[in-house]
Scaffold this motif. Structure first.
Motif, PDB file in Angstrom:
ATOM      1  N   ASN A 201       0.788   6.060  -6.063  1.00 25.94           N
ATOM      2  CA  ASN A 201       1.376   4.821  -5.662  1.00 25.94           C
ATOM      3  C   ASN A 201       2.068   4.009  -6.312  1.00 25.94           C
ATOM      4  OD1 ASN A 201       0.041   6.285  -2.835  1.00 25.94           O
ATOM      5  ND2 ASN A 201      -1.242   4.476  -3.194  1.00 25.94           N
TER       6      ASN A 201
ATOM      7  N   SER B 168       7.402  13.119   2.633  1.00 29.03           N
ATOM      8  CA  SER B 168       7.438  12.524   4.159  1.00 29.03           C
ATOM      9  C   SER B 168       7.926  10.936   3.480  1.00 29.03           C
ATOM     10  CB  SER B 168       6.160  12.258   4.849  1.00 29.03           C
ATOM     11  OG  SER B 168       5.491  11.253   3.489  1.00 29.03           O
ATOM     12  N   ARG B 169       7.875  10.848   1.357  1.00 33.97           N
ATOM     13  CA  ARG B 169       8.359   9.350   1.485  1.00 33.97           C
ATOM     14  C   ARG B 169       9.455  10.138   0.940  1.00 33.97           C
ATOM     15  NH1 ARG B 169       2.915   9.388   1.727  1.00 33.97           N
ATOM     16  NH2 ARG B 169       1.541   7.456   2.533  1.00 33.97           N
ATOM     17  N   LEU B 170      10.296  11.250  -0.036  1.00 34.16           N
ATOM     18  CA  LEU B 170      10.547  11.285  -0.656  1.00 34.16           C
ATOM     19  C   LEU B 170      11.707  12.490  -0.352  1.00 34.16           C
ATOM     20  CD1 LEU B 170       9.071  10.635  -4.757  1.00 34.16           C
ATOM     21  CD2 LEU B 170      10.677   9.009  -3.032  1.00 34.16           C
ATOM     22  N   GLN B 171      13.343  12.022  -0.455  1.00 34.21           N
ATOM     23  CA  GLN B 171      14.067  13.922   0.415  1.00 34.21           C
ATOM     24  C   GLN B 171      14.320  14.693  -0.921  1.00 34.21           C
ATOM     25  OE1 GLN B 171      17.203  11.035   0.810  1.00 34.21           O
ATOM     26  NE2 GLN B 171      16.207  10.337   3.927  1.00 34.21           N
TER      27      GLN B 171
ATOM     28  N   TYR C  15      11.019   3.879  -6.182  1.00 28.57           N
ATOM     29  CA  TYR C  15      12.197   3.294  -5.164  1.00 28.57           C
ATOM     30  C   TYR C  15      12.584   2.471  -6.226  1.00 28.57           C
ATOM     31  CZ  TYR C  15       9.013   5.227  -1.642  1.00 28.57           C
ATOM     32  OH  TYR C  15       8.340   6.224  -0.642  1.00 28.57           O
TER      33      TYR C  15
ATOM     34  N   LEU D 148       5.245   5.545  -7.327  1.00 23.33           N
ATOM     35  CA  LEU D 148       6.191   6.059  -6.175  1.00 23.33           C
ATOM     36  C   LEU D 148       6.897   4.383  -5.839  1.00 23.33           C
ATOM     37  CD1 LEU D 148       6.544   7.787  -3.864  1.00 23.33           C
ATOM     38  CD2 LEU D 148       5.077   6.988  -2.368  1.00 23.33           C
TER      39      LEU D 148
ATOM     40  N   LYS E  44       1.374  14.606   0.381  1.00 30.16           N
ATOM     41  CA  LYS E  44       1.545  12.640   0.210  1.00 30.16           C
ATOM     42  C   LYS E  44       3.778  12.088   0.134  1.00 30.16           C
ATOM     43  CE  LYS E  44       0.375   8.627  -2.351  1.00 30.16           C
ATOM     44  NZ  LYS E  44      -0.250   7.762  -1.294  1.00 30.16           N
ATOM     45  N   LEU E  45       4.383  12.671  -1.174  1.00 34.72           N
ATOM     46  CA  LEU E  45       5.315  12.932  -1.775  1.00 34.72           C
ATOM     47  C   LEU E  45       6.276  13.438  -0.132  1.00 34.72           C
ATOM     48  CD1 LEU E  45       5.061  13.291  -5.133  1.00 34.72           C
ATOM     49  CD2 LEU E  45       4.831  11.127  -3.708  1.00 34.72           C
TER      50      LEU E  45
ATOM     51  N   GLU F 101      -4.561   4.193   2.001  1.00 35.16           N
ATOM     52  CA  GLU F 101      -4.256   5.369   2.456  1.00 35.16           C
ATOM     53  C   GLU F 101      -5.225   6.734   1.764  1.00 35.16           C
ATOM     54  OE1 GLU F 101      -0.065   6.079   1.967  1.00 35.16           O
ATOM     55  OE2 GLU F 101       0.567   3.965   3.188  1.00 35.16           O
TER      56      GLU F 101
END
Length: 197
Positions: free
Chosen positions: A83, A39-42, A90, A86, A36-37, A149
């Motif tokens: 979620n 794709s959301r965090l670099q 952000y 996360l 999951k993460l 999701e």
């Protein structure tokens, strides 16, 4: 990856500090959260921070009496906690970038303008209104898959259907939603045209 179903016994063992259950919890959800993460965090460090904070909050919540009323929804609970962590990440990482560093150029505005924000808020409100008018099953399916999701295997188990039938149910629910959405949009357009005439 083999998906796991959860029950009250699993949650009790986790709360009681059963080593095998704790090892399973960490291994199982580490793999899911990384999927999951990623794709959301670099940053790998950010992924690890969010994962650890998620685990800490889940365990802290479970240790409160009657914290989880539906043990079979444990996977969804972990996902929801993730979620929330996360979103906080952000917010805090956005806040951490100081605008007052000496010699730094003024940053370009990257956010949406006021009109876009208002339009987006109105659209979200309209989507929520339409969802509330759909039959309970359609509303629950759309929420579980697209808003929360949640994992589709988990959704299949909750609704007692296989993947193929879930696809059919989602197709119908989306179609009904689209019909209602277009009806409302056309009504809105007709009202605006009437106001200008």
């Amino acid at each position: 990856m083999q998906f796991r179903t959860f029950d009250a016994g699993y949650v009790e063992n986790l709360c009681a500090g059963d080593r095998a259950t704790q090892e399973h919890f960490v291994g199982y959800f580490t793999e899911l959260l990384h999927l999951k993460l990623r794709s959301r965090l670099q940053s790998p460090q950010a992924i690890e921070d969010v994962r650890q904070e998620t685990f800490a909050r889940v365990l802290a919540t479970l240790r409160r009496e009657n914290a989880l009323r539906q043990p079979e929804r444990f996977g969804a609970f972990v996902n929801t906690v993730c979620n929330n962590v996360l979103l906080e990440h952000y917010r805090s990482s956005g806040r951490a970038q100081s605008l007052d560093e000496e010699g730094s150029p003024e940053p370009h505005a990257t956010g949406a303008d006021v009109v876009s924000v208002i339009a987006s808020t109105q659209l979200n409100a309209k989507v929520r209104e339409i969802l509330l008018e759909l039959p309970l099953r359609d509303r629950s399916l759309l929420k579980a898959v697209f808003l929360d999701e949640r994992d589709r295997e988990e959704v299949c188990r909750e609704f007692g259907v296989d993947r193929e039938y879930l696809r059919v149910l989602l197709h119908r629910a989306k179609k009904d939603f689209k019909v209602e959405y277009l009806k409302r949009m056309n009504l809105g357009m007709n009202l605006k045209q009437a106001e200008t005439n």
